[in-house]
Design a protein around this motif. Structure first.
Motif, PDB file in Angstrom:
ATOM      1  N   SER A 112       9.328   1.909  -0.621  1.00 28.21           N
ATOM      2  CA  SER A 112       9.736   0.688   0.046  1.00 28.21           C
ATOM      3  C   SER A 112       9.933   0.951   1.546  1.00 28.21           C
ATOM      4  CB  SER A 112      11.035   0.212  -0.610  1.00 28.21           C
ATOM      5  OG  SER A 112      11.454  -0.966  -0.045  1.00 28.21           O
ATOM      6  N   ARG A 113      10.586   2.065   1.851  1.00 28.80           N
ATOM      7  CA  ARG A 113      10.770   2.457   3.251  1.00 28.80           C
ATOM      8  C   ARG A 113       9.411   2.680   3.930  1.00 28.80           C
ATOM      9  NH1 ARG A 113      14.420   5.020   6.648  1.00 28.80           N
ATOM     10  NH2 ARG A 113      16.126   4.850   5.177  1.00 28.80           N
ATOM     11  N   ALA A 114       8.520   3.353   3.218  1.00 29.08           N
ATOM     12  CA  ALA A 114       7.197   3.650   3.791  1.00 29.08           C
ATOM     13  C   ALA A 114       6.380   2.370   4.001  1.00 29.08           C
ATOM     14  CB  ALA A 114       6.433   4.619   2.882  1.00 29.08           C
ATOM     15  N   LEU A 115       6.562   1.384   3.139  1.00 35.28           N
ATOM     16  CA  LEU A 115       5.855   0.106   3.325  1.00 35.28           C
ATOM     17  C   LEU A 115       6.286  -0.549   4.633  1.00 35.28           C
ATOM     18  CD1 LEU A 115       5.895  -1.440  -0.283  1.00 35.28           C
ATOM     19  CD2 LEU A 115       3.873  -0.783   1.041  1.00 35.28           C
ATOM     20  N   LEU A 116       7.587  -0.481   4.901  1.00 37.09           N
ATOM     21  CA  LEU A 116       8.078  -1.068   6.147  1.00 37.09           C
ATOM     22  C   LEU A 116       7.558  -0.283   7.350  1.00 37.09           C
ATOM     23  CD1 LEU A 116      11.774  -1.881   5.121  1.00 37.09           C
ATOM     24  CD2 LEU A 116       9.805  -3.415   5.172  1.00 37.09           C
ATOM     25  N   LYS A 156       7.804  -5.077 -10.848  1.00 38.18           N
ATOM     26  CA  LYS A 156       8.896  -6.035 -10.675  1.00 38.18           C
ATOM     27  C   LYS A 156       9.431  -5.996  -9.236  1.00 38.18           C
ATOM     28  CE  LYS A 156      13.379  -7.098 -12.816  1.00 38.18           C
ATOM     29  NZ  LYS A 156      14.396  -6.577 -11.893  1.00 38.18           N
ATOM     30  N   ARG A 157       9.676  -4.808  -8.742  1.00 35.42           N
ATOM     31  CA  ARG A 157      10.367  -4.721  -7.460  1.00 35.42           C
ATOM     32  C   ARG A 157       9.462  -4.978  -6.255  1.00 35.42           C
ATOM     33  NH1 ARG A 157      14.913  -0.212  -7.715  1.00 35.42           N
ATOM     34  NH2 ARG A 157      15.384  -1.203  -5.719  1.00 35.42           N
ATOM     35  N   ILE A 158       8.182  -4.749  -6.398  1.00 33.31           N
ATOM     36  CA  ILE A 158       7.268  -5.132  -5.304  1.00 33.31           C
ATOM     37  C   ILE A 158       7.200  -6.651  -5.252  1.00 33.31           C
ATOM     38  CG2 ILE A 158       4.826  -5.192  -4.610  1.00 33.31           C
ATOM     39  CD1 ILE A 158       6.189  -2.589  -3.848  1.00 33.31           C
ATOM     40  N   ARG A 159       7.123  -7.268  -6.424  1.00 31.96           N
ATOM     41  CA  ARG A 159       7.078  -8.739  -6.458  1.00 31.96           C
ATOM     42  C   ARG A 159       8.331  -9.319  -5.805  1.00 31.96           C
ATOM     43  NH1 ARG A 159       7.617 -10.264 -11.862  1.00 31.96           N
ATOM     44  NH2 ARG A 159       5.723  -9.188 -12.485  1.00 31.96           N
ATOM     45  N   GLU A 160       9.488  -8.727  -6.114  1.00 32.48           N
ATOM     46  CA  GLU A 160      10.756  -9.252  -5.581  1.00 32.48           C
ATOM     47  C   GLU A 160      10.973  -8.914  -4.106  1.00 32.48           C
ATOM     48  OE1 GLU A 160      13.201  -8.679  -9.783  1.00 32.48           O
ATOM     49  OE2 GLU A 160      13.580  -7.319  -8.102  1.00 32.48           O
ATOM     50  N   GLY A 161      10.691  -7.640  -3.750  1.00 31.96           N
ATOM     51  CA  GLY A 161      11.087  -7.168  -2.422  1.00 31.96           C
ATOM     52  C   GLY A 161       9.976  -7.161  -1.383  1.00 31.96           C
ATOM     53  N   HIS A 162       8.716  -7.105  -1.843  1.00 28.05           N
ATOM     54  CA  HIS A 162       7.575  -7.053  -0.905  1.00 28.05           C
ATOM     55  C   HIS A 162       6.477  -7.982  -1.423  1.00 28.05           C
ATOM     56  CE1 HIS A 162       9.155  -3.387   1.111  1.00 28.05           C
ATOM     57  NE2 HIS A 162       9.576  -3.067  -0.099  1.00 28.05           N
ATOM     58  N   PRO A 163       6.779  -9.271  -1.528  1.00 26.64           N
ATOM     59  CA  PRO A 163       5.803 -10.170  -2.159  1.00 26.64           C
ATOM     60  C   PRO A 163       4.477 -10.257  -1.398  1.00 26.64           C
ATOM     61  CG  PRO A 163       7.610 -11.418  -1.161  1.00 26.64           C
ATOM     62  CD  PRO A 163       7.990  -9.989  -1.082  1.00 26.64           C
ATOM     63  N   GLU A 164       4.472  -9.837  -0.130  1.00 30.24           N
ATOM     64  CA  GLU A 164       3.235  -9.912   0.658  1.00 30.24           C
ATOM     65  C   GLU A 164       2.315  -8.715   0.379  1.00 30.24           C
ATOM     66  OE1 GLU A 164       6.217  -9.099   1.573  1.00 30.24           O
ATOM     67  OE2 GLU A 164       6.034  -7.212   2.663  1.00 30.24           O
ATOM     68  N   VAL A 165       2.832  -7.727  -0.342  1.00 29.43           N
ATOM     69  CA  VAL A 165       2.045  -6.511  -0.600  1.00 29.43           C
ATOM     70  C   VAL A 165       1.301  -6.639  -1.929  1.00 29.43           C
ATOM     71  CG1 VAL A 165       2.224  -4.031  -1.102  1.00 29.43           C
ATOM     72  CG2 VAL A 165       3.591  -5.036   0.744  1.00 29.43           C
ATOM     73  N   SER A 166       0.016  -6.276  -1.907  1.00 30.80           N
ATOM     74  CA  SER A 166      -0.763  -6.287  -3.153  1.00 30.80           C
ATOM     75  C   SER A 166      -0.634  -4.908  -3.805  1.00 30.80           C
ATOM     76  CB  SER A 166      -2.210  -6.619  -2.807  1.00 30.80           C
ATOM     77  OG  SER A 166      -3.065  -6.151  -3.799  1.00 30.80           O
ATOM     78  N   LEU A 167      -0.116  -4.878  -5.032  1.00 31.23           N
ATOM     79  CA  LEU A 167       0.089  -3.606  -5.740  1.00 31.23           C
ATOM     80  C   LEU A 167      -1.116  -3.310  -6.623  1.00 31.23           C
ATOM     81  CD1 LEU A 167       1.886  -1.227  -6.767  1.00 31.23           C
ATOM     82  CD2 LEU A 167       2.811  -2.815  -8.468  1.00 31.23           C
ATOM     83  N   ARG A 168      -1.696  -2.118  -6.459  1.00 31.25           N
ATOM     84  CA  ARG A 168      -2.819  -1.701  -7.306  1.00 31.25           C
ATOM     85  C   ARG A 168      -2.379  -0.522  -8.169  1.00 31.25           C
ATOM     86  NH1 ARG A 168      -7.940  -3.839  -5.736  1.00 31.25           N
ATOM     87  NH2 ARG A 168      -7.521  -5.493  -4.260  1.00 31.25           N
ATOM     88  N   ILE A 169      -2.394  -0.751  -9.466  1.00 31.50           N
ATOM     89  CA  ILE A 169      -2.033   0.301 -10.421  1.00 31.50           C
ATOM     90  C   ILE A 169      -3.308   0.705 -11.149  1.00 31.50           C
ATOM     91  CG2 ILE A 169      -0.695   0.783 -12.506  1.00 31.50           C
ATOM     92  CD1 ILE A 169       1.445  -1.039 -11.526  1.00 31.50           C
ATOM     93  N   PRO A 170      -3.580   2.021 -11.285  1.00 27.71           N
ATOM     94  CA  PRO A 170      -4.878   2.411 -11.849  1.00 27.71           C
ATOM     95  C   PRO A 170      -5.054   2.034 -13.317  1.00 27.71           C
ATOM     96  CG  PRO A 170      -3.473   4.337 -11.513  1.00 27.71           C
ATOM     97  CD  PRO A 170      -2.779   3.177 -10.883  1.00 27.71           C
ATOM     98  N   GLU A 171      -6.308   1.770 -13.677  1.00 28.35           N
ATOM     99  CA  GLU A 171      -6.668   1.695 -15.095  1.00 28.35           C
ATOM    100  C   GLU A 171      -6.199   3.004 -15.728  1.00 28.35           C
ATOM    101  OE1 GLU A 171      -8.426  -0.836 -16.419  1.00 28.35           O
ATOM    102  OE2 GLU A 171      -9.164  -1.849 -14.635  1.00 28.35           O
TER     103      GLU A 171
END
Ligand code: KG4
Ligand code: ZN
Length: 389
Positions: A306-310, A335-350
Motif C-alpha cells: 500500500s505504501r509502495a502504491l502511493l 478486498k483491501r485494494i478494492r477498499e483502499g486503492h479503488p483506482e488500482v487494477s489488481l492482477r493476480i496470476p492464474e
C-alpha cells in the motif's frame, strides 16, 4: 513468432513452445507445446531443494522434455542430420557430459524445428541448475542457428501474472503503466516498479528471509512436509471462519517503518518460541498458530504494498511468485485494494503461473524479443543473484 523456452532455475525442468503475436499493449500467446518434469518428490525426502541434485536431474530430463514439447507442437520430424558443429557443442556442454551425449543423439536424428528464437531463464535461482539450462539453450541456439534471449525468472512471474486465459491461450491486454509488482517466492520478496515496459526499479525487498522461506520453516517446525506454504495455508483455512479465541500473538515486523522493506526472520523466530514454550501443541493450537502466522504475513505484505502504491503512483498492481497462490493473500489483497486503492487494477496470476513453468519464461521472452533484447550466446551467463533493476 514461435518461441521455444527453457526453465531450470529450481526444481522443475520445463520446455514450452509458444506462438506469440501482437505488441506490449496487446499480446496474444498460444501454447503449442508444454512439457515439464518436477523433481519435487525427490527433494521432499531431504526437506528442501539440493542444488547439485537439481542440476543432475535437469541434465537427465532436458532432452526428453524438449522432445515431448516439440512432439506436442508437431514440430518434430525424424530425419538423419549431419552435425556440423559437434566440437563447439561438446565445448559448450563440457560440464554436462551426459547431456551432451543425449543432445547429440537427438539433434542427429531430428530436423531443425520451425521456431524463430529460444529463450532461457538465466537467473535468479540455483546457479548449478541455471547453468544446465543456459548451456543447453546455447547449444540449441548454435546447432539450430536461432537467436537467443536471456530471461529473468522473476520477470517471468511478473509478466505471466498479467496474462489472462481465453479459449485460444493467453492474452495480456489493457494494462496501464506504471506497474507495481509484489514478487513473493521461496527465494524472493520484493516490490518492483515498472514505469516503462521491462525497465524496473526496486521499491522494497526483504532484509532477511523471503516470505516463502518463512512459510517453509514454520511448516517444518509444525512437522509439515516440504514445500510448506500450501500446508500452513491448509491448516489456517481449517479454522479461519470459526470464531475461536486466538491464544497466539505474533509480531508484524517493520509494519509501521517509513520504507517498503520487509523482514520475516523475526516472525519465524517468534513462531519458534511459541512452539518451544508449548511442546504439546494440540491440533487446534497448530491451526491457530498457522492462522496467526498467515494473518501477520498478509498484513505486512499489504501494508508495505500500500505504501509502495502511493510512492510509485502505480495504476496496476501485480502479484507473482509461488506464494501468490496463497488463498489468504489473494483474499486480503482483493478486498483491501478494492477498499483502499479503488483506482488500482489488481492482477493476480492464474494458478498455473504461480508454480514454475516454461510458459511464463516464453511470455517474458516475447516481451524481450519485441524490444530486440537478444543476447550473444557466447557471453550469456547464469547468475543465481540476477536482479530485475
Ligand atoms: O516461485 P516458487 O515456485 O519458487 C521459487 O522461485 O522460490 O515459490 C515456491 C515457494 C515455496 O516457499 C512454497 O512454500 C511457497 O512458494 N508456496 C506457498 C503456497 N504455494 C507455494 N506459500 C503459501 N501459500 C501457498 N498456497
Ligand atoms: Zn518461481
Amino acid at each position: 513468432m514461435k518461441l521455444l523456452s527453457i526453465e531450470t532455475s529450481c526444481d522443475e525442468t520445463a520446455v514450452s513452445i509458444l506462438s506469440c503475436e501482437g505488441d506490449q499493449h496487446e499480446a496474444h500467446f498460444r501454447v503449442l507445446g508444454n512439457a515439464l518434469l518436477s523433481q519435487i518428490d525427490l527433494h521432499r525426502e531431504y526437506g528442501g531443494v539440493f542444488p547439485m541434485l537439481a542440476k543432475r536431474e535437469h541434465a537427465k530430463n532436458l532432452v526428453p522434455v524438449l522432445a515431448a514439447s516439440l512432439a506436442e507442437a508437431g514440430l518434430s520430424t525424424e530425419k538423419s542430420i549431419e552435425l556440423s558443429s559437434e566440437d563447439k557443442l561438446s565445448e559448450i556442454l563440457s560440464r554436462e557430459p551426459g547431456l551432451f551425449d543425449a543432445l547429440r543423439a537427438f539433434l542427429s536424428t531430428h530436423s531443425v524445428p520451425d521456431i524463430d528464437a529460444i529463450s532461457v531463464t538465466h537467473g535468479p535461482g540455483l546457479e548449478p541448475a541455471l547453468w544446465v539450462g543456459v548451456n543447453f539453450a546455447k547449444a540449441l541456439s548454435l546447432a539450430w542457428e536461432k537467436p537467443l534471449i536471456g530471461v529473468n525468472h522473476m520477470e517471468g512471474h511478473l509478466l505471466s501474472a498479467l496474462a489472462e486465459k481465453n479459449e485460444d491461450g493467453f492474452s495480456i491486454t489493457n494494462v496501464e503503466l506504471p506497474i507495481l509488482g509484489l514478487l513473493i517466492s521461496g527465494g524472493h520478496t520484493e516490490l518492483d516498479g515498472m514505469k516503462e515496459w521491462l525497465s524496473y526499479e526496486l521499491v522494497g525487498q526483504t532484509r532477511d528471509d523471503a516470505v516463502g522461506e518463512a512459510y517453509d520453516k514454520v511448516a517444518r517446525m509444525l512437522g509439515l512436509p516440504y514445500p510448506g506454504g500450501p500446508e500452513v495455508s491448509k491448516l489456517a483455512e481449517e479454522v479461519r471462519t470459526r470464531a475461536l479465541e486466538q491464544p497466539f500473538k505474533l509480531p508484524r515486523p517493520m509494519i509501521r517503518d517509513p520504507h517498503c522493506d520487509f523482514s520475516f526472520s523475526g516472525l519465524k523466530t517468534a513462531a519458534l518460541y511459541v512452539i518451544k514454550a508449548r511442546p504439546e501443541l494440540s491440533d487446534e493450537d497448530k491451526q491457530l498458530l498457522a492462522l496467526e502466522f498467515e494473518d501477520a504475513v498478509a498484513e505486512v505484505l499489504f501494508a508495505k504494498t500500500s505504501r509502495a502504491l502511493l510512492e510509485t503512483q502505480a495504476k496496476t498492481l501485480v502479484l507473482g511468485g509461488g506464494v501468490s497462490a496463497n488463498t489468504n493473500i489473494r483474499r486480503v489483497f482483493t478486498k483491501r485494494i478494492r477498499e483502499g486503492h479503488p483506482e488500482v487494477s489488481l492482477r493476480i496470476p492464474e494458478f498455473m503461473f504461480t508454480t514454475d513453468n516454461a510458459i511464463m519464461i516464453g511470455i517474458a521472452g516475447y516481451y524481450r524479443a519485441l524490444q530486440g533484447m537478444y543476447v550473444n550466446p557466447e557471453t550469456l551467463v547464469a547468475d543465481g543473484n540476477l536482479s530485475l533493476s
